[in-house]
Design an enzyme around this catalytic site. Structure first.
Site, PDB file in Angstrom:
ATOM      1  N   ASP A  12       0.860  -1.200   0.000  1.00 48.40           N
ATOM      2  CA  ASP A  12       0.000   0.000   0.000  1.00 48.40           C
ATOM      3  C   ASP A  12       0.891   1.244   0.000  1.00 48.40           C
ATOM      4  O   ASP A  12       1.761   1.390   0.857  1.00 48.40           O
ATOM      5  CB  ASP A  12      -0.894  -0.015   1.244  1.00 48.40           C
ATOM      6  CG  ASP A  12      -1.947   1.089   1.219  1.00 48.40           C
ATOM      7  OD1 ASP A  12      -3.136   0.777   1.003  1.00 48.40           O
ATOM      8  OD2 ASP A  12      -1.583   2.265   1.414  1.00 48.40           O
ATOM      9  N   ASP A 113      -3.694   2.372  -5.329  1.00 50.09           N
ATOM     10  CA  ASP A 113      -2.455   2.392  -4.555  1.00 50.09           C
ATOM     11  C   ASP A 113      -2.218   1.122  -3.755  1.00 50.09           C
ATOM     12  O   ASP A 113      -1.428   1.126  -2.837  1.00 50.09           O
ATOM     13  CB  ASP A 113      -2.395   3.636  -3.648  1.00 50.09           C
ATOM     14  CG  ASP A 113      -3.108   3.436  -2.338  1.00 50.09           C
ATOM     15  OD1 ASP A 113      -4.139   2.730  -2.314  1.00 50.09           O
ATOM     16  OD2 ASP A 113      -2.632   3.962  -1.328  1.00 50.09           O
ATOM     17  N   GLU A 114      -2.906   0.032  -4.112  1.00 48.71           N
ATOM     18  CA  GLU A 114      -2.628  -1.191  -3.355  1.00 48.71           C
ATOM     19  C   GLU A 114      -2.837  -2.475  -4.144  1.00 48.71           C
ATOM     20  O   GLU A 114      -3.615  -2.525  -5.096  1.00 48.71           O
ATOM     21  CB  GLU A 114      -3.424  -1.216  -2.055  1.00 48.71           C
ATOM     22  CG  GLU A 114      -4.913  -1.272  -2.211  1.00 48.71           C
ATOM     23  CD  GLU A 114      -5.595  -1.075  -0.863  1.00 48.71           C
ATOM     24  OE1 GLU A 114      -5.788  -2.070  -0.146  1.00 48.71           O
ATOM     25  OE2 GLU A 114      -5.951   0.076  -0.549  1.00 48.71           O
TER      26      GLU A 114
END
Ligand code: DGT
Ligand code: CA
Ligand code: CA
Length: 366
Positions: A12, A113-114
């Site tokens: 993340d 974002d992960e």
């Protein structure tokens, strides 16, 4: 080193949108930086998408009104408030994901974002090898993108997700199978994904705050309290049990183009002309990439930099420019009916892409 069935990473990125802004303007580093989603109503109405860790020290965080954030930072001359630039964040995300997926046996995209990575095979189920691999991944992200991320490493998705959040920013938290209970027990119950305010306050009525406290309840108690499905989920989660495999999933692909208008406007005909240019450009990308699209969306950036989007899902995938023009013009006309501000930029986006021919190539999402 361990008997665990799998080794899974959860990666993340730290303060993602704000870190993207720091990347293109390194001067922002070390000063409070707030990424804002300005609403249609103009002025400072809208919410904070995210903020860097300097701004967080002043109490600025995701979801709070922009006016609150400005107030918290009112004595800070160096604070910067920026409008969210989603196209730019998507580009960075694509580059990041292309780096990350090389480190996985199985790669599952979760969001901009992960991602989850199953690394069982390539680490031979060995946690020191996994630690090394995670550190290598962090280094490569730092070297190539100049960005930091946090990684959780454990035998399952649930614990890796919690572990990636455990030490932020720039964290690396390893939880081996034998450390699971020691890791989880002292944490607050709301670290379990899906346990929100309501569940938390239910638990508090039973004087239960930590994961260890929640371990007192058997599956029947929990099912009575929360219903069978949630009850079973909580029962397993507080024991660190999660059997969900990492499912191969590439990032959601989309192609978009945006142009700044010669003058601010909300004139249908003028906007239509510009939209037509966008249709040609976006259609050309879809041909080059050999993709069909099912979803079509338009975006306005208004004179005050607030944004507005409208999209439509088609019955079937298409690669027809006629259909692209027809649907996007429809979206434009419908949006203009309720448009008050003048429009500064107009954008067009296609998504829900499928291959024009043959099998989907999951590595070719850019
Ligand atoms: P982190 O991971 O705690 O260092 O910080 P972020 O900002 O990366 O937080 P995360 O991972 O929960 O969210 C990723 C991005 O999603 C974030 O940069 C902005 C967006 N986002 C997160 N929370 C909100 C929210 O409440 N509202 C809006 N509009 N966007 C959000
Ligand atoms: Ca993040
Ligand atoms: Ca995230």
């Amino acid at each position: 080193m361990s008997m665990g069935q799998r080794i899974i990473f959860h990666v993340d990125f730290d303060y993602f949108y704000a870190q993207c802004e720091e990347m293109r303007n390194p001067k922002l580093k070390g000063t409070p930086t707030v990424v804002c989603i300005f609403s249609d109503r103009g002025g400072d109405s809208g919410a904070v998408a995210t903020a860097n860790y300097v701004a967080r020290e002043f109490g600025v965080k995701s979801g709070i009104p922009i006016t609150f954030a400005k107030n918290k930072l009112k004595n800070n001359m160096n604070a910067t408030f920026l409008p969210a630039d989603f196209d730019y964040y998507s580009d960075i995300s694509s580059s990041a994901m292309r780096i990350i997926e090389n480190f996985a046996d199985v790669f599952e995209y979760v969001g901009r974002d992960e991602a989850y990575l199953d690394v069982t095979k390539r680490t031979n189920k060995d946690y020191s090898s996994a630690t090394h691999l995670a550190q290598q991944l962090k280094n490569e992200i730092q070297n190539k993108l100049k960005m930091s991320c946090s990684i959780g490493v454990s035998p399952n998705k649930l614990i890796s997700k919690i572990a990636s959040d455990y030490k932020k920013p720039d964290g690396l938290t390893i939880v081996t199978p034998e450390q699971i209970n020691k890791f989880l027990d002292p944490l607050e119950i709301n670290v379990i994904p899906g346990i929100g305010k309501k569940t938390e306050s239910n638990f508090r009525d039973f004087d239960c705050k930590t994961v260890e406290d929640a371990n007192k309840f058997d599956v029947f108690d929990l099912s009575k309290m929360f219903g069978k499905k949630t009850g079973v989920y909580i029962y397993n989660s507080v024991r660190g049990i999660d059997e969900n495999p990492v499912k191969p999933r590439p990032p959601t692909i989309q192609f978009s183009k945006i142009i700044t208008l010669k003058q601010n406007s909300k004139d249908l005909e003028f906007l239509e002309e510009n939209l037509k240019i966008l249709c040609e450009q976006v259609h050309k990308i879809s041909l080059d990439k050999k993709k069909m699209f099912r979803s079509i969306g338009i975006q306005f950036v208004n004179e005050d930099l607030s944004t507005r989007t409208k999209s439509k899902m088609l019955k079937n995938p298409t690669n027809s420019i006629t259909e692209l023009e027809k649907v996007s013009t429809q979206l434009l006309a419908e949006s203009l009916e309720t448009q008050e501000l003048l429009i500064r930029r107009i954008g067009l986006r296609i998504s829900e892409l499928t291959d024009l021919e043959g099998q989907s190539d999951i590595t070719n999402y850019f």
